[in-house]
Scaffold this motif. Structure first.
Motif, PDB file in Angstrom:
ATOM      1  N   ALA B 231     -22.160   7.390   6.000  1.00 62.85           N
ATOM      2  CA  ALA B 231     -23.282   7.235   4.944  1.00 62.85           C
ATOM      3  C   ALA B 231     -23.141   8.587   4.290  1.00 62.85           C
ATOM      4  O   ALA B 231     -23.250   8.424   2.949  1.00 62.85           O
ATOM      5  N   GLY B 232     -22.366   9.577   4.735  1.00 61.51           N
ATOM      6  CA  GLY B 232     -22.262  10.757   3.912  1.00 61.51           C
ATOM      7  C   GLY B 232     -21.090  10.617   3.021  1.00 61.51           C
ATOM      8  O   GLY B 232     -20.888  11.620   2.221  1.00 61.51           O
ATOM      9  N   ASP B 233     -20.345   9.666   2.922  1.00 63.22           N
ATOM     10  CA  ASP B 233     -19.156   9.525   2.331  1.00 63.22           C
ATOM     11  C   ASP B 233     -19.397   8.498   1.250  1.00 63.22           C
ATOM     12  O   ASP B 233     -19.639   7.334   1.239  1.00 63.22           O
ATOM     13  N   TYR B 259     -32.308   5.443   6.903  1.00 63.17           N
ATOM     14  CA  TYR B 259     -32.505   6.792   6.248  1.00 63.17           C
ATOM     15  C   TYR B 259     -32.283   7.076   5.073  1.00 63.17           C
ATOM     16  O   TYR B 259     -31.428   6.178   4.276  1.00 63.17           O
ATOM     17  N   GLY B 260     -32.311   8.081   4.226  1.00 61.53           N
ATOM     18  CA  GLY B 260     -32.117   8.495   2.832  1.00 61.53           C
ATOM     19  C   GLY B 260     -30.697   8.573   2.464  1.00 61.53           C
ATOM     20  O   GLY B 260     -30.092   8.304   1.559  1.00 61.53           O
ATOM     21  N   ASN B 261     -29.794   9.233   3.954  1.00 62.25           N
ATOM     22  CA  ASN B 261     -28.608   9.672   3.570  1.00 62.25           C
ATOM     23  C   ASN B 261     -27.634   8.400   2.907  1.00 62.25           C
ATOM     24  O   ASN B 261     -27.758   7.246   3.536  1.00 62.25           O
ATOM     25  N   LEU B 281     -34.442  -0.686   0.156  1.00 64.79           N
ATOM     26  CA  LEU B 281     -35.769   0.114   0.764  1.00 64.79           C
ATOM     27  C   LEU B 281     -35.178   1.081   1.733  1.00 64.79           C
ATOM     28  O   LEU B 281     -34.154   0.921   2.345  1.00 64.79           O
ATOM     29  N   SER B 282     -35.809   2.262   1.766  1.00 66.14           N
ATOM     30  CA  SER B 282     -35.465   3.356   2.825  1.00 66.14           C
ATOM     31  C   SER B 282     -36.563   3.780   3.418  1.00 66.14           C
ATOM     32  O   SER B 282     -37.668   3.251   3.249  1.00 66.14           O
TER      33      SER B 282
ATOM     34  N   VAL D 165     -30.610  17.553  -1.326  1.00 67.16           N
ATOM     35  CA  VAL D 165     -30.192  16.510  -2.382  1.00 67.16           C
ATOM     36  C   VAL D 165     -30.670  17.005  -3.705  1.00 67.16           C
ATOM     37  O   VAL D 165     -31.954  17.198  -3.746  1.00 67.16           O
ATOM     38  N   ILE D 166     -29.938  17.233  -4.978  1.00 61.87           N
ATOM     39  CA  ILE D 166     -30.589  17.587  -6.095  1.00 61.87           C
ATOM     40  C   ILE D 166     -30.578  16.470  -6.807  1.00 61.87           C
ATOM     41  O   ILE D 166     -29.299  15.841  -6.984  1.00 61.87           O
ATOM     42  N   PHE D 167     -31.678  15.873  -7.146  1.00 61.46           N
ATOM     43  CA  PHE D 167     -31.941  14.599  -7.784  1.00 61.46           C
ATOM     44  C   PHE D 167     -32.747  14.576  -9.006  1.00 61.46           C
ATOM     45  O   PHE D 167     -32.452  13.574  -9.713  1.00 61.46           O
ATOM     46  N   GLN D 168     -33.312  15.527  -9.160  1.00 62.12           N
ATOM     47  CA  GLN D 168     -34.124  15.647 -10.453  1.00 62.12           C
ATOM     48  C   GLN D 168     -33.607  16.217 -11.928  1.00 62.12           C
ATOM     49  O   GLN D 168     -32.599  17.165 -11.667  1.00 62.12           O
TER      50      GLN D 168
END
Ligand SMILES: Nc1ncnc2c1ncn2[C@@H]1O[C@H](COP(=O)(O)OP(=O)(O)OP(=O)(O)O)[C@@H](O)[C@H]1O
Ligand SMILES: Nc1ncnc2c1ncn2[C@@H]1O[C@H](COP(=O)(O)OP(=O)(O)OP(=O)(O)O)[C@@H](O)[C@H]1O
Ligand SMILES: [Mg+2]
Ligand SMILES: [Mg+2]
Lengths: 365, 370, 257, 365, 257
Positions: B231-233, B259-261, B281-282, D165-168
């Protein structure tokens, strides 16, 4: 053939100053050798002074020492092939496979603990043999061969665990391996001690270490000096894989579960400790005690930083800076020592403008 | 536009779909909670939150306790929960400090060692699975230090937390599929892009699949497993997404993630393939995901009321230090909510207190206790 | 020149791709005899002797040591059979010290049977006396060999061959004096003679023909991978020898006319 | 000095068969060189046959090609110092820092896009210089120096992003860098093409490549041949860091956000591609086109496996097996070719028992 | 021996730790002159010449090239000043081909100014003729040098010095014929004479004293890091020369008695 040569008079003497080294030279030399040990003491003293009630406690030292055992054993595993400059990147994955396989056998397949341990060690031997074959028969560079093996091992780990943590039915008889004490000393520390002693004796006291080094310096030359290059390569890779497997067993026993993705994260600390350790005790040569000291130096410092509440990123930066600092200080000490010796010779020459002639003994009949 | 893809089966407007739609409506902007064990969740057990659903009786906080709070990793929502718990502890006259678990088993070990060296009255962990810290937990328990696991379920291994506070991962996953069922009017075709490396995520997967399967017109195209490392890649995630797009074509409508990763990589791959119609969806209401939902890149996200679990954790410590049994996780009553483009905050920052004043409830409960 | 050959090579052939390094060469050497090997650069001398020492596996051909076949064989097997070699490239490990290089592969050890503990001090002393008996006195036995001069390195390689724990029957030296000074060469030549006198068979490759003619009992002349002459040195003078090297078999035929 | 030597007659001819190579030899040679290219074609053909409607589509190929650009550029970055056998383990972290720094500058500090890009490239140059200093001045082995640098870079990335994470506020002008098309060809592919062409020309067509190789073979020798070893080392490490930074920029632009922990995971694929690529085109020598082919070989195969819905573990296992297979087939081909040549010579000799004497021309006056 | 020295070394001193390799040595060499350098193994010959070529930085001392000071200097600067050297260890890169080794560092290139495209075919042809003119004909110019015989490698190192794109003023050769056969040595000695005749200053280190006495115009004799003799060869014969090498300055004094 001791008596083949009837000793004739020496024909050529190397032009060198044969007096004893000066104190300064000796000091600089010692700095290069024991600098990291000193730094370790310094670090412990500093953090103990800064947070005496929490850092400078038996519990804390005990926990730091015990927690680090797995990483140190992996670092020792990486050090073994590194003697001959083989980079074994499969030690991390081998650790991963070992812990997963052991727990799977014991908890899922109901294999007796001893049998599971034997099976894991057998798997490690097979991995070591595979690495040796790839490097020697197929002529692959060690780093690429072991990266490839490592990738396969990580795949197998996922296959065995089904990608899931195995945490049920792990018996006490297995978790007891790592969780007990002997005379108040935690078992993992005793294991580590035994491993370090064996490795240090084998590598430094017996011909093993220097034969391995000779393969780094000149592989063909080593073979021609009658060294069985294949056998030494095999021993190094198998040894590394077995050590990594032991580390994996220890980890699994401590944690009491089998993780599906443990492995790669041990690589960097292991190699960092091995290389940093090469700067200690026998500068320029990777060595077992050096690896041990380096690994603990890093972990005591990081624990100290954590006690002071330092930010996470500091650990990562510190790791890098420690390695750079350690290795370069040792390098500088070696060079500085040489320069001191040169200056010493110059001074002597200035005092006696025409030094005793190198061959003068022979000339006086 | 809300219509399902043209070549899928037609809408199945049965009672189940209607129930799902009802829950989604109530849960968007409002709160939902459930009764019973999280693993046995069904749509019927989910209710709109109206009244206080948490505990009503507790013990009197002992004086002068010291807490160590180990968070999974600094910089994540774990830290947020940990800091909140520390603040609550200070309010009731305790001292507390937060230790970084660095997100890896080795980091957890180090953090447990640091905690143990401090000899606290109790330890709270945030989002650290039992099985990855079993030795640390055991070490603390041997020194008679109770350990409360927040965002951790009972896994059933040989060593467990003294008390748990779930962060409703399974509940949120069920809400994910509920959202899809409602949105597609009972004809969702979905891929679970899941991580099975953690027991609580396995529970979430199993439960939400069961709920999803009860929708007769819905279909699980595939459960695609991937690890946290994958997921981190970003490249790996884009490859996986690409293969899903190619494999299922227009059948691919929903992607559920645990999850968001890695979600941003999935979205980037979808955008690169021109498939902005695929809905991702997360859960866990991480700020960057909520921002993405607000922007319209991500379809929906879900979150359990954050901060409540911090109070619940302190409450567990209060009970344990007072010698009472811990509260079973099923009785924590922590509700969850749904974030869509309409209600997701642009900056990802949610004012959880505006949903319900749990702080006041817990403080009152503690001061009322003898 | 008494007795049967201690080493006999039969029909040795070795190619590298399209390059034929050694082509069907046979020779023998007897105990108490010095066999000189000469030939142009690239004539195949080193390849042939590397086959003898086991460093190279030949394409065809085999060795007989004291009448027993030994082929294909490894370096270790050759050593056990009593074949010792000093290689043209010396084969030193630059990252090891002088002592470690000299004793590499046959370190002196003590201690319990399964735990061979290095006897570093003894080896250091032995290395010093060995080098002194070869005529050079070096300051530091623990210096890395990369810091030695060309001739000093050559001496280390020679010393290495002299610490064999079992007495070699055949000693092969590939240009042992190429990097040595005049006086040092003499010491090595004396050494060769002493080895011969002790009954060893010594094979010496050299480009210093006058020296070799004095030293060797028999000569093997190679040209383009083939043996063009194999016989006693008393039949040869320097001029004749150079003729053989340059013209090969033709020179022999011509003189037969 | 062309006329220093008045050409005398040749004295010594190497004894070699000078006829043209046989077809078999040529074929085996080509297998070694182009085996991986053939395998790539085979893989694509197989998967296309297995799932013609989904795998064998323009969109799919386009997506695979584009997805892989970042990895390929990192692999090319790793290949550059590898020419001189320097292992640069900081390319992954450099990529990570580049993407984080760029997004942070643009989205958080409101720096104009061009300036952010310049700043990132400047940072990359600094990292390259640092690596060079560590390796040359402090005499550290390249792998340990770059592991240490990498650790520092990952720490800095964490520091900059605060672990989030920087997303904005990531503007279109930045995301547009990677998301657009030119004449129907996605921009990332065009960037990659440009990079590959430049690198291939510099490495293979100009003296750069062979000078770098010579440093691997004999560093001191190379210096004595007049090669400015420092300058070449610097160019290699700076080049690698800059390439890694470009890859990072591309990634950030594609994803539209800055990640706090991206970096290390690129190491394995990058080195695998570089080493596997060394088995292609110019066997034994790492080379740019080889790396490109190797990277795409692996990714097309994995994409194919993913299409067939293969289990997660298969990917990992395949990665390892592909590298082992690729490298060893190339190695075997080289050896086989040599053996064929030997056999050819033997046959010729059998036909003419006494071959024309090597020096015979000279003997006939 | 006409004119002023093209190269003058003044008070060169170099130690390695406690080992004094070169101790306050001065010498000069003139255009059109061959300077022979002799001495025992470890006498400091290579160290001294490596200082001249810029490969080693001396502890003290400096060089004058055509009267201008050049110290401390790098190899590149020495080359620009016209100093070319063939090293004792040859310095070949085993993983490069023969052609690549010969042209390493000064490849022939064509193409646009900023894009120096290798002219591989031309370099290959040049290497072949160069080696043929040195007396050896090798089959494959693209073979890796690790597959060459000792003498062939030496020839490659010599060829490397001969492709200098600017004419060197000083050519230093460290034991250039050590690994060469009789006939090949002659070719190289001829080459040295031809270089002298073209007006170069040639410095030749060698242990083959008789050959060197014939070849060299002047001789530098070293012992234990010091210069014990620096003068014309006509004053010397082989015996005297060996005396100097063995006994050093004492031999000179004695003969002065
Ligand atoms: N590994 C190898 N690969 C290719 N060719 C080789 C290899 N080893 C030797 N050769 C070739 O085989 C021939 C014989 O080489 P060898 O080293 O035996 O010569 P030599 O007689 O020892 O020469 P020298 O006097 O120069 O040492 C040479 O032409 C050489 O180029
Ligand atoms: N890098 C080094 N480190 C330590 N000592 C060195 C180093 N280089 C040379 N020496 C020592 O300096 C002395 C002179 O060495 P040098 O190589 O100049 O001798 P030489 O005259 O060329 O000998 P040879 O004829 O054997 O080539 C020797 O005693 C040698 O051991
Ligand atoms: Mg030879
Ligand atoms: Mg020398």
């Amino acid at each position: 053939m001791p008596d083949t040569l009837t000793t004739p008079p020496v024909l050529v003497r190397q032009n060198a100053d044969r007096s004893r080294p000066s104190t300064a030279e000796w000091l600089v030399g010692a700095t290069g050798r024991f600098g990291l040990v000193g730094l370790l003491v310094l670090v412990i003293a500093t953090f103990s002074a800064l947070s005496p009630s929490t850092y400078f406690t038996v519990t804390n030292f005990r926990l730091i020492l015990v927690n680090q055992t797995v990483t140190v054993i992996v670092a020792l595993a990486a050090t073994l092939p590194l003697l001959a400059h083989y980079l074994d990147a499969s030690v991390g994955p081998m650790l991963g496979l070992a812990q997963g396989l052991a727990v799977w056998l014991i908890a899922v397949r109901d294999v007796p603990v001893w049998l599971a341990v034997v099976a894991v060690l057998a798997a490690a031997v097979a991995v070591g043999v595979l690495n040796t074959l790839l490097v020697l028969r197929f002529g692959m560079s060690s780093i690429i061969a072991t990266l490839a093996t490592g990738s396969v091992l990580m795949g197998l780990l996922y296959l065995i665990t089904g990608g899931r943590v195995i945490f049920q039915n792990v018996p006490e008889s297995f978790t007891g391996i790592a969780r007990g004490d002997l005379a108040g000393i935690p078992l993992p520390l005793l294991y580590l001690l035994a491993i370090v002693i064996v490795l240090e004796v084998v590598v430094v006291w017996t011909p093993f270490g220097q034969r391995m080094y000779s393969m780094d310096g000149n592989l063909r030359g080593a073979a021609r000096a009658g060294i069985d290059v294949n056998s030494y390569t095999l021993r190094a890779f198998v040894g590394a894989a077995v050590l990594a497997a032991l580390a994996g067993l220890l980890l699994a026993s401590r944690i009491g579960s089998g993780q599906p993705a443990v492995g790669q994260q041990f690589l960097l600390p292991a190699f960092a400790a091995a290389f940093l350790g090469a700067a200690v005790l026998r500068p320029g040569r990777v060595n077992m005690l050096g690896t041990l000291i380096a690994a603990y130096f890093v972990s005591f410092t990081i624990a100290g930083l954590q006690h002071l509440g330092a930010a996470t990123w500091i650990e990562s930066v510190f790791n890098g800076v420690a390695v750079i600092g350690g290795v370069s200080v040792a390098g500088l000490a070696v060079r500085r020592r040489r320069r001191l010796a040169v200056r010493h010779v110059e001074r002597l020459e200035a005092e006696h403008p025409e030094p005793p002639h190198p061959a003068s003994e022979r000339d006086r009949p | 536009d809300d219509s399902p893809s043209a070549d899928g089966p037609g809408p199945v407007d049965d009672a189940y779909t209607a129930k799902a739609a009802d829950l989604v409506e109530k849960g968007t902007g409002g709160l939902l909670y459930f009764e019973g064990a999280e693993a046995d969740l069904t749509l019927d057990k989910i209710k709109k939150y109206q009244d206080w659903s948490g505990p009503t009786e507790s013990a009197k906080p002992v004086a002068g306790a010291r807490l160590s709070i180990i968070v999974c990793k600094i910089g994540t929502s774990c830290e947020e929960v940990g800091r909140k718990a520390a603040a609550i502890a200070q309010q009731i006259g305790w001292s507390a400090e937060v230790i970084d678990g660095q997100g890896t088993p080795e980091g957890f070990q180090k953090a447990f060692a640091t905690a143990a060296a401090r000899k606290p009255s109790a330890v709270i962990t945030v989002a650290i699975p039992e099985n990855q810290a079993a030795d640390g937990i055991r070490e603390l328990q041997q020194s008679k230090i109770p350990v409360v696991g927040v965002s951790a379920i009972k896994e059933g291994g040989s060593v467990g937390f003294d008390a748990n506070v779930s962060s409703r991962e399974t509940f949120q996953s069920v809400l994910q599929v509920t959202q899809a069922i409602a949105e597609s009017k009972g004809a969702a075709k979905a891929v679970f892009l899941w991580d099975v490396g953690y027991p609580h995520l396995v529970e979430a997967l199993d439960t939400s699949r069961r709920v999803f399967a009860a929708c007769t017109g819905c279909q699980v195209l595939e459960v695609r497993e991937r690890t946290l490392a994958q997921a981190g890649d970003p490249i790996e995630m884009q490859n996986i997404t690409t293969s899903l797009i190619q494999k299922y074509g227009n059948d691919l409508q929903y992607i559920f993630t645990p999850y968001g990763n890695g979600v941003e990589s999935v979205i980037a791959a979808l955008q690169a393939a021109g498939r902005t119609d695929v809905k991702v969806l997360s859960k866990n209401a991480e700020p960057e995901r909520l921002g993405s939902v607000a922007k319209g890149d991500q379809f929906a996200d879900f979150g359990a009321v954050r901060g409540w679990n911090a109070y619940a954790a302190i409450d567990q410590v209060v009970r344990l230090l007072a010698g009472q049994p811990a509260l079973p996780d099923a009785e924590q009553g922590i509700p969850a909510t749904i974030f869509r483009q309409s209600n997701a905050p642009d900056d990802g920052k949610v004012d959880w207190n505006s949903y319900v004043d749990f702080a006041e409830r817990y403080t009152r409960m503690w001061s009322a206790a003898k | 020149m008494s007795g049967t050959p201690v080493l006999e090579a039969v029909g040795i052939t070795k190619s590298y791709g399209r390059v034929r390094a050694v082509s069907d060469v046979s020779f023998d050497v007897r105990p108490g005899e010095i066999l000189g090997v000469v030939g142009d650069n690239g004539a195949g001398k080193s390849t042939l002797m590397n086959v003898v020492s086991g460093a190279i596996t030949p394409d065809r051909g085999h060795l007989l040591v004291a009448g027993r076949q030994l082929a294909p064989h490894t370096i270790a097997q050759a050593r056990v059979a009593g074949i010792e070699m000093i290689y043209q490239d010396l084969g030193l490990s630059d990252n090891l010290s002088l002592v470690e290089n000299v004793f590499l592969g046959r370190e002196w050890t003590g201690g319990p049977p399964l735990l061979p503990i290095l006897r570093k001090r003894a080896m250091r002393a032995r290395t010093r006396t060995l080098l002194e008996s070869l005529g050079i006195d070096l300051y530091d036995m623990d210096v890395l060999v990369e810091g030695l001069s060309g001739g000093q390195r050559q001496m280390v390689a020679i010393a290495r061959a002299l610490v064999a724990d079992r007495e070699p029957r055949v000693m092969v030296m590939d240009e042992p004096t190429a990097a040595l000074g005049t006086t040092e060469s003499r010491v090595v030549n004396d050494l060769i003679v002493r080895l011969r006198d002790r009954g060893y068979a010594v094979v010496v490759i050299s480009h210093r023909i006058p020296e070799l003619l004095e030293l060797a009992d028999r000569l093997l002349v190679m040209k383009g991978g083939r043996a063009v002459h194999h016989g006693p040195t008393r039949d040869l003078d320097v001029e004749r020898c150079v003729q053989l090297i340059v013209r090969g078999a033709d020179a022999r035929e011509r003189s037969a006319h």
